[in-house]
Design a protein around this motif. Sequence first.
Motif, PDB file in Angstrom:
ATOM      1  N   ILE A 186      38.307  86.130  57.713  1.00  0.00           N
ATOM      2  CA  ILE A 186      38.885  84.984  57.015  1.00  0.00           C
ATOM      3  C   ILE A 186      39.993  85.501  56.107  1.00  0.00           C
ATOM      4  N   TYR A 187      41.216  85.136  56.412  1.00  0.00           N
ATOM      5  CA  TYR A 187      42.361  85.620  55.647  1.00  0.00           C
ATOM      6  C   TYR A 187      42.909  84.510  54.759  1.00  0.00           C
ATOM      7  N   VAL A 188      43.132  84.849  53.493  1.00  0.00           N
ATOM      8  CA  VAL A 188      43.679  83.880  52.542  1.00  0.00           C
ATOM      9  C   VAL A 188      45.008  84.433  52.030  1.00  0.00           C
TER      10      VAL A 188
ATOM     11  N   LEU B 162      32.607  83.853  51.035  1.00  0.00           N
ATOM     12  CA  LEU B 162      31.972  83.820  52.360  1.00  0.00           C
ATOM     13  C   LEU B 162      31.612  85.236  52.795  1.00  0.00           C
ATOM     14  N   THR B 163      30.412  85.367  53.369  1.00  0.00           N
ATOM     15  CA  THR B 163      29.923  86.694  53.765  1.00  0.00           C
ATOM     16  C   THR B 163      29.368  86.673  55.178  1.00  0.00           C
ATOM     17  N   TYR B 164      29.106  87.867  55.695  1.00  0.00           N
ATOM     18  CA  TYR B 164      28.413  88.001  56.982  1.00  0.00           C
ATOM     19  C   TYR B 164      27.523  89.233  56.915  1.00  0.00           C
ATOM     20  N   GLU B 165      26.584  89.313  57.837  1.00  0.00           N
ATOM     21  CA  GLU B 165      25.706  90.482  57.899  1.00  0.00           C
ATOM     22  C   GLU B 165      26.192  91.377  59.028  1.00  0.00           C
ATOM     23  N   ASP B 166      26.518  92.625  58.693  1.00  0.00           N
ATOM     24  CA  ASP B 166      27.104  93.553  59.657  1.00  0.00           C
ATOM     25  C   ASP B 166      26.012  94.215  60.494  1.00  0.00           C
ATOM     26  N   GLU B 167      25.924  93.814  61.764  1.00  0.00           N
ATOM     27  CA  GLU B 167      24.855  94.351  62.614  1.00  0.00           C
ATOM     28  C   GLU B 167      25.034  95.840  62.897  1.00  0.00           C
TER      29      GLU B 167
ATOM     30  N   SER C 174      31.690  90.957  52.691  1.00  0.00           N
ATOM     31  CA  SER C 174      32.576  89.820  52.476  1.00  0.00           C
ATOM     32  C   SER C 174      33.418  89.536  53.725  1.00  0.00           C
ATOM     33  N   SER C 175      33.546  88.262  54.061  1.00  0.00           N
ATOM     34  CA  SER C 175      34.423  87.855  55.168  1.00  0.00           C
ATOM     35  C   SER C 175      35.837  87.568  54.675  1.00  0.00           C
TER      36      SER C 175
END
Lengths: 130, 95, 135
Positions: free
Chosen positions: C79-81, C99-104, C112-113
Amino acid sequence: MKISVQVNEGPYQHQASDSAYNFVKAALEKGHEIFRVFFYHDGVNNGTRLATPPQDDRNVQQRWSDLSKEHELDLVICVAAAQRRGIVDDGEAERNGKDATNIMDGFRISGLGQLIEAGVQSDRLVVFGD
Amino acid sequence: MLHIVNKSPFEKDSFTSCMAHAAESSTVLLIEDGVYAALKGSSVEDQLSRAKVVALQSDVAARGIEGNLVDGIDLIDYPDFVDLVANGDGVQSWV
Amino acid sequence: MSDIKKFLYVNRRAPYGTVYALESLEVVLIGAAFDQDVSLVFMDDGVFQLKKDQNSEASGMKNFSPTFNALGDYDVNKIYVEKESLEARGMTMDDLMALTYEDEDDDWAEKSSMHLVSADEVRDLMEESEVVLSF
């Protein structure tokens, strides 16, 4: 070349549908393949057969339908956007208990995946919108 | 890359934002109300030099501004539009 | 469909005033199932879509901003701002949802995304993309 087009605005309100139509027609005349035309947002209103535009004006919906017949175009109306705006085919009428349909000949209602697939399968995707 | 702008620069920021983000090597095609960005003597005229700008002749003619455009703006038709899309390396609409 | 393309969703419009932001997010969610290389850029008024503290209750509009939090679960984590757009609106990343994600690949560490980028970097993102969907 394989080209797809996305139309985001309804007829008459905005020029987007006219521009998209002219572009698709020119692309076909140049021998390109139009993989799909995807109608999203208010663009789904290009697929109603119940409009009666003045006789001295172009008939935007009919024009798409005729072009589709002539070139076997795949004109896809987004189901989620169509449900919000009341564009209905037989399947949608049955699923959602509506007492009428209004979809124009040559259009079909399907999912947003059809837009992504068009992006994946086509060499170019051109967006016409507001 | 081909950038397509369809908004008047006097109403929306699409044209200004496009010109600020388009690479120098790109082509910017003005269609619909976007053609007003090519007016001679306008407040956005100096932005036109940042990329190659062309305008759709039929939309220029419809608006009666063919005589008001800056020099050097190529006017193209729909078959040319198709060529720009097909021959470029990507297309982005500034809707 | 084995070919993977670079998809870029360009979000330049504010939420609520028009439906584009909401219906754009619906495309992103559906598109996530296609295993493409997906990036989202928020620029111009599009940065308002990610504003914290949205409460549309009294307006009667549907508040879809919580849905952005689900993007990480769909492997949409680029996600780029645009910095210039935020600054022009008197805002910083602190005004936006984190916003975040879980890095598998990293024992499901939460990351952070959100990526703050310059206008020049946005230009590069656009040039590198194969399919640009603009909303």
